[in-house]
Design a protein around this motif. Structure first.
Motif, PDB file in Angstrom:
ATOM      1  N   LEU A 398       0.825  -1.206   0.000  1.00  0.00           N
ATOM      2  CA  LEU A 398       0.000   0.000   0.000  1.00  0.00           C
ATOM      3  C   LEU A 398       0.863   1.261   0.000  1.00  0.00           C
ATOM      4  O   LEU A 398       0.507   2.258  -0.639  1.00  0.00           O
ATOM      5  N   PHE A 399       2.010   1.226   0.673  1.00  0.00           N
ATOM      6  CA  PHE A 399       2.820   2.433   0.830  1.00  0.00           C
ATOM      7  C   PHE A 399       4.116   2.389   0.026  1.00  0.00           C
ATOM      8  O   PHE A 399       5.062   3.107   0.341  1.00  0.00           O
ATOM      9  N   LYS A 400       4.155   1.578  -1.009  1.00  0.00           N
ATOM     10  CA  LYS A 400       5.376   1.504  -1.804  1.00  0.00           C
ATOM     11  C   LYS A 400       5.655   2.807  -2.547  1.00  0.00           C
ATOM     12  O   LYS A 400       6.804   3.160  -2.802  1.00  0.00           O
ATOM     13  N   ASN A 401       4.609   3.575  -2.894  1.00  0.00           N
ATOM     14  CA  ASN A 401       4.816   4.830  -3.617  1.00  0.00           C
ATOM     15  C   ASN A 401       5.564   5.851  -2.775  1.00  0.00           C
ATOM     16  O   ASN A 401       6.315   6.665  -3.306  1.00  0.00           O
ATOM     17  N   TYR A 402       5.348   5.817  -1.465  1.00  0.00           N
ATOM     18  CA  TYR A 402       6.053   6.769  -0.611  1.00  0.00           C
ATOM     19  C   TYR A 402       7.556   6.502  -0.627  1.00  0.00           C
ATOM     20  O   TYR A 402       8.366   7.430  -0.661  1.00  0.00           O
ATOM     21  N   PHE A 403       7.953   5.224  -0.592  1.00  0.00           N
ATOM     22  CA  PHE A 403       9.377   4.909  -0.618  1.00  0.00           C
ATOM     23  C   PHE A 403       9.970   5.108  -2.010  1.00  0.00           C
ATOM     24  O   PHE A 403      11.195   5.186  -2.144  1.00  0.00           O
ATOM     25  N   ASP A 404       9.137   5.178  -3.041  1.00  0.00           N
ATOM     26  CA  ASP A 404       9.621   5.437  -4.400  1.00  0.00           C
ATOM     27  C   ASP A 404       9.685   6.918  -4.726  1.00  0.00           C
ATOM     28  O   ASP A 404      10.013   7.283  -5.856  1.00  0.00           O
ATOM     29  N   GLY A 405       9.334   7.803  -3.776  1.00  0.00           N
ATOM     30  CA  GLY A 405       9.494   9.230  -4.004  1.00  0.00           C
ATOM     31  C   GLY A 405       8.218  10.010  -4.148  1.00  0.00           C
ATOM     32  O   GLY A 405       8.224  11.081  -4.751  1.00  0.00           O
ATOM     33  N   MET A 434      18.636   1.529  11.318  1.00  0.00           N
ATOM     34  CA  MET A 434      18.920   1.176   9.925  1.00  0.00           C
ATOM     35  C   MET A 434      17.978   1.891   8.967  1.00  0.00           C
ATOM     36  O   MET A 434      18.356   2.249   7.846  1.00  0.00           O
ATOM     37  N   THR A 435      16.713   2.133   9.401  1.00  0.00           N
ATOM     38  CA  THR A 435      15.725   2.749   8.511  1.00  0.00           C
ATOM     39  C   THR A 435      16.133   4.156   8.110  1.00  0.00           C
ATOM     40  O   THR A 435      15.898   4.578   6.974  1.00  0.00           O
ATOM     41  N   GLN A 436      16.771   4.906   9.016  1.00  0.00           N
ATOM     42  CA  GLN A 436      17.111   6.279   8.680  1.00  0.00           C
ATOM     43  C   GLN A 436      18.283   6.374   7.707  1.00  0.00           C
ATOM     44  O   GLN A 436      18.644   7.472   7.287  1.00  0.00           O
ATOM     45  N   GLU A 437      18.870   5.240   7.304  1.00  0.00           N
ATOM     46  CA  GLU A 437      19.879   5.248   6.255  1.00  0.00           C
ATOM     47  C   GLU A 437      19.257   5.204   4.868  1.00  0.00           C
ATOM     48  O   GLU A 437      19.947   5.394   3.867  1.00  0.00           O
ATOM     49  N   VAL A 438      17.953   4.924   4.775  1.00  0.00           N
ATOM     50  CA  VAL A 438      17.267   4.889   3.483  1.00  0.00           C
ATOM     51  C   VAL A 438      16.886   6.312   3.086  1.00  0.00           C
ATOM     52  O   VAL A 438      16.363   7.075   3.899  1.00  0.00           O
ATOM     53  N   GLU A 439      17.156   6.657   1.831  1.00  0.00           N
ATOM     54  CA  GLU A 439      16.830   7.987   1.320  1.00  0.00           C
ATOM     55  C   GLU A 439      15.658   7.899   0.359  1.00  0.00           C
ATOM     56  O   GLU A 439      15.594   6.982  -0.463  1.00  0.00           O
ATOM     57  N   VAL A 440      14.753   8.873   0.465  1.00  0.00           N
ATOM     58  CA  VAL A 440      13.561   8.935  -0.373  1.00  0.00           C
ATOM     59  C   VAL A 440      13.661  10.181  -1.231  1.00  0.00           C
ATOM     60  O   VAL A 440      14.015  11.264  -0.742  1.00  0.00           O
ATOM     61  N   ALA A 441      13.359  10.033  -2.527  1.00  0.00           N
ATOM     62  CA  ALA A 441      13.444  11.171  -3.441  1.00  0.00           C
ATOM     63  C   ALA A 441      12.453  12.251  -3.035  1.00  0.00           C
ATOM     64  O   ALA A 441      11.318  11.976  -2.639  1.00  0.00           O
TER      65      ALA A 441
END
Length: 872
Positions: A398-405, A434-441
């Motif tokens: 459901l929330f994959k779009n948020y992680f894709d930018g 570890m989560t805060q190492e992921v960057e979102v466009a």
């Protein structure tokens, strides 16, 4: 020309601007819950604003040196036990609400162990509202003056929004007003609310966004779902009441819209106009949410809840009066507030049955979320392109779009400092860090429409100025407070009518009094008529002024219309020209299509001919290859047959020649015996066996009689054998060999001397020499040096091919022969059969070893074995 209908290809996803240099990390915040009175030991300590430290409880795991193992974790900000809901909202959620007003998406979810305060952080408690009511309050404080009428915006059930004029919206509102209580125009009053409900939304902060587009209208839609056992359920769905057979809720499916964003098909979206109305919708859904009493929490959430706030905004037209009726100009933004279910260990909760199944599904979905975060982090850090398993869980899908930018992502990690939750808190902290190492466009702002800003303000100013001028020109109009006061004064000035009853004929007071009152009333009526005429005249002047303004506006509109008509006429002429051009191009396209069809037919025919020729050539080539293979097989077969036949014939010839040589040798020996045999009988020569018994292992220097004592002995001279060279030799001498010490005794340097042939010795050398001794026909020792080359076989063994034979023979001088002739006659020397047989056995053993070593020889190699025939 009719063309075949083809399936419309799927439209590719819209190309998003590259934001490689504009990325924001996932914002992770940590909130520590206050320690309850029943818990005495605290395992979490706040070091500073960004660091928290965990230490194991007493009696827990320690290091090898006996010290406690303390770990520290860093986050964007850490909130201690004394933090308030407002401070948390200002740091975490307020920026997301500002992005929502400006047309950008946002995701905020709480994560932690069961009982760590996630629901309290999101919802709040009576008198202290959480993040959700504060977000709603800030939204409506910001857009309250700019909200559109109800039903101006309509959902299209495909994650989009339609827009309609206010008249259509009014008709639809009147139609639905009696059917839906949630869509009622009358907002909820606090008197009708529950006390707990009213205390949660009683927020006195009045926080709002300062920079709001005043030239747009806004409308808020809310929806509320839960993800239970990996199924999506709508908490706002109105279920028909059936006491006999209640209908279970139906799960919803995920879909992808035209912009490749995920949404829930058939989910209820309610339009709300106030904070109270929105929170009332949330509260009705919250009552349907699945909770249960567990060992760790009295009201444990058994599902993930998602409250979605969707904001639709559209610009006003050029006059700033009505909404622009263009669907492309609608901007949709969404803020999702997620309250994740708590991770828990079943050995602590002692869950069974449905509770155990719920815990398994919760842990599985959280594990999928963790896996997606890990894969995203690996792809970004190491440049890999692994597939992120969003589809493994409905939550991540459901929330994959948020992680894709598609928007900002924020996470609040809630932890309980009690000792029992130490192990779970460690896992939560590791995942959060570890989560805060992921960057979102970073999302891209939607381009603003090309209308002039400030339209609403100018329209309002025009209306105010028009009212002021009308008031100045014609005075106050009917219905205003000044007019009402004048009319009320006039009505109150009417004198009451006295009694008209005449008591007697001489009554002269009643009629004059009545006449006086009626005269006053007539004068007042006359004054009212004059006032009315005055108002009518002023109203007429006002109407004339309004007509003038309207006429001027109509002139302006007509001028604009004429300009638009000219533009439309020019556009029509341009369209006609383009239509003619289109027809011409269509005619050319038809000709090109026909030509293309002809060329394609020719191309297909040529391709068919080419395929036929190619197949024919391939068949010919395959026939040629088969013939070549057949001929090659026949040639190889014939060559092998001829080689075998030649080998057989050569072997037979060699055997025949050896037999002939042996026969000739025997004949020569018999002839020599006959020639050298005297006529008288000779005594039998003593056997050499007796000499060996007397002097065993003494090398025989000479067979002839010993020389005179005064003659010096002859020393053996060694010649350099033809076997000496750069190669290494195997010098094979059987144990029965006798050192004759002849003058030409061979000497082979750099040789390996063996008594029994072995494969190990053969593997180290290139040449092979076998020493073989036997008695000649005259009774002397004859030494033969049988030589050969050593070859490596295919099976890894060694083979010997004999190539040469050297014969060393020792004879007595002529004097001794004469003496022997003068000696009494002796019988002819007999061959020492014992020695001969023993030597023969040694030779055969050596040959057998060599044959075994070369048993894996390939074709073309021959074994030349030396065999000895017994005399008849």
């Amino acid at each position: 020309m009719k063309t075949a209908r083809t399936k419309t290809p799927r439209r590719p996803p819209p190309k998003k601007p590259s934001n490689a240099d504009q990325k924001d990390p996932v914002g992770v915040y940590c909130r520590v819950r206050p320690l309850s009175p029943s818990d005495q030991e605290c395992c979490i300590e706040v070091i500073n604003e960004t660091t928290v430290q965990l230490h194991p409880p007493d009696g827990h795991k320690v290091n090898r040196n006996g010290e406690y193992k303390e770990t520290q974790y860093s986050f964007k900000q850490v909130f201690g036990t004394q933090i308030t809901q407002k401070e948390l909202f200002d740091v975490v959620a307020k920026p997301l609400v500002e992005d929502l007003i400006h047309g950008r998406n946002g995701l905020l979810f709480t994560y932690g162990v069961t009982g760590s305060g996630k629901t309290h952080t999101m919802t709040g408690s009576p008198g202290d509202g959480g993040l959700l009511p504060r977000c709603l309050d800030m939204i409506f404080n910001s857009i309250s003056k700019f909200q559109a009428k109800r039903y101006v915006f309509k959902t299209d059930d495909r994650n989009g929004m339609d827009i309609q004029c206010e008249v259509d919206a009014l008709l639809e509102r009147q139609k639905r007003e009696g059917h839906s209580q949630l869509a009622s125009k009358t907002p909820l009053n606090k008197q009708r609310m529950e006390p707990e409900f009213a205390d949660m939304i009683n927020i006195q902060d009045h926080c709002k966004v300062e920079e709001v587009d005043e030239d747009s209208v806004y409308s808020v839609f809310v929806s509320y779902i839960e993800i239970y056992n990996n199924y999506i359920y709508d908490l706002l769905e109105e279920m028909p009441i059936d006491p006999i057979k209640p209908r279970p809720p139906q799960s919803r499916n995920l879909r992808e819209d035209q912009n490749h964003n995920m949404y829930i098909a058939g989910c209820t979206e309610v339009e709300v106009k106030t904070t109270e109305e929105a929170f009332d919708v949330f509260w009705k859904g919250q009552k349907k949410r699945r909770i249960a009493n567990t060992t760790l929490n009295r009201e444990s959430s058994r599902s993930h809840s998602v409250f979605m706030i969707k904001l639709a905004q559209a610009p006003l037209d050029a006059d700033g009066d009505n909404v622009l009726q263009e669907k492309e100009q609608i901007t949709l933004s969404q803020l999702s507030l997620v309250d994740l279910a708590g991770s828990e260990r079943t050995n602590r909760t002692k869950a069974e049955g449905n509770r155990l199944r719920e815990a398994g599904n919760i842990n599985q979905s959280l594990m999928t979320l963790r896996t997606c975060i890990e894969v995203l982090r690996e792809n970004q850090r190491y440049g890999t392109n692994k597939m992120v398993p969003y589809r493994d869980s409905k939550l991540t899908h459901l929330f994959k779009n948020y992680f894709d930018g598609e928007g900002k992502v924020r996470m609040i990690v809630c932890v309980n400092p009690k000792a029992d939750d130490h192990e779970e808190s460690l896992q939560v902290m590791r995942f959060a860090e570890m989560t805060q190492e992921v960057e979102v466009a970073r999302p891209v702002d939607k381009p603003i429409c090309g209308l002039t800003p400030g339209r609403r303000y100018r329209n309002q100013a025009f209306k105010d100025e028009l009212s002021r001028r009308l008031e100045e020109r014609g005075g106050p109009v009917i219905g205003e407070p000044d007019d009402q006061s004048v009319i009320e004064v006039l009505i109150q000035s009417f004198p009451p009518i006295p009694s008209c009853e005449l008591l007697n004929a001489n009554d002269e007071n009643t009629l004059p009094l009545l006449i006086e009152v009626l005269e006053k009333r007539r004068r007042i009526r006359h004054m009212m008529a004059e006032e009315f005429n005055k108002n009518v005249s002023s109203f007429k002047s006002m109407l004339q002024e309004v007509n003038g303004v309207v006429a001027a506006k109509e002139n302006i509109v007509q001028g604009r219309m004429s300009e638009r008509d000219k533009i439309i006429a020019s556009q029509k002429s341009e369209m006609e020209r383009l239509e003619k051009k289109i027809k011409t191009l269509e005619y050319k396209i038809d000709i090109l299509e026909k030509t293309t069809t002809i060329y394609e037919d020719e191309k297909r025919s040529l391709q068919h001919d080419l395929e036929n020729q190619t197949q024919k050539l391939q068949r010919q080539l395959s026939d040629k290859r088969r013939l070549e293979a057949r001929l090659q097989g026949m040639v190889s077969e014939n060559s092998m047959k001829w080689e075998k036949e030649c080998e057989r014939r050569v072997a037979a010839k060699q055997l025949e020649m050896q037999n002939k040589l042996w026969v000739k040798d025997e004949k020569l020996k018999q002839l020599k015996a006959i020639v050298t045999e005297p006529k008288s009988e000779r005594p039998e020569r003593p056997s050499r066996e007796r000499d060996r018994e007397r002097e065993p292992r003494v090398p025989v220097r000479s067979i002839s009689p010993s020389p005179a004592p005064n003659v010096p002995p002859v020393h053996a001279r060694h010649r350099r054998s033809r076997s000496a060279g750069a190669e290494r030799w195997v010098d094979h001498k059987p144990p029965s060999s006798v050192e004759t010490e002849t003058v030409m005794q061979p000497h082979v340097p750099n040789a390996i001397k063996v008594s029994v042939a072995s494969e190990k010795a053969l593997a180290k050398c290139d040449k092979y020499m076998l020493t073989h001794q036997q008695l000649a026909s005259d009774g002397e020792i004859e030494t033969k040096l049988i030589k050969g080359d050593v070859f490596r076989t295919r099976g890894g063994g060694q083979a010997v091919q004999f190539t040469d034979i050297e014969t060393l023979r020792q004879e007595s001088p002529p004097g001794s022969t004469r003496k022997r002739k003068s000696s009494p006659t002796k019988p002819p020397p007999q061959e020492d059969t014992t020695e001969s047989e023993w030597t023969d056995v040694e030779t055969r053993c050596a040959v057998a070893v060599e044959m075994r070593a070369g048993s894996n020889l390939g074709p073309g190699y021959q074994h030349h074995a030396i065999t000895k025939r017994r005399k008849p």
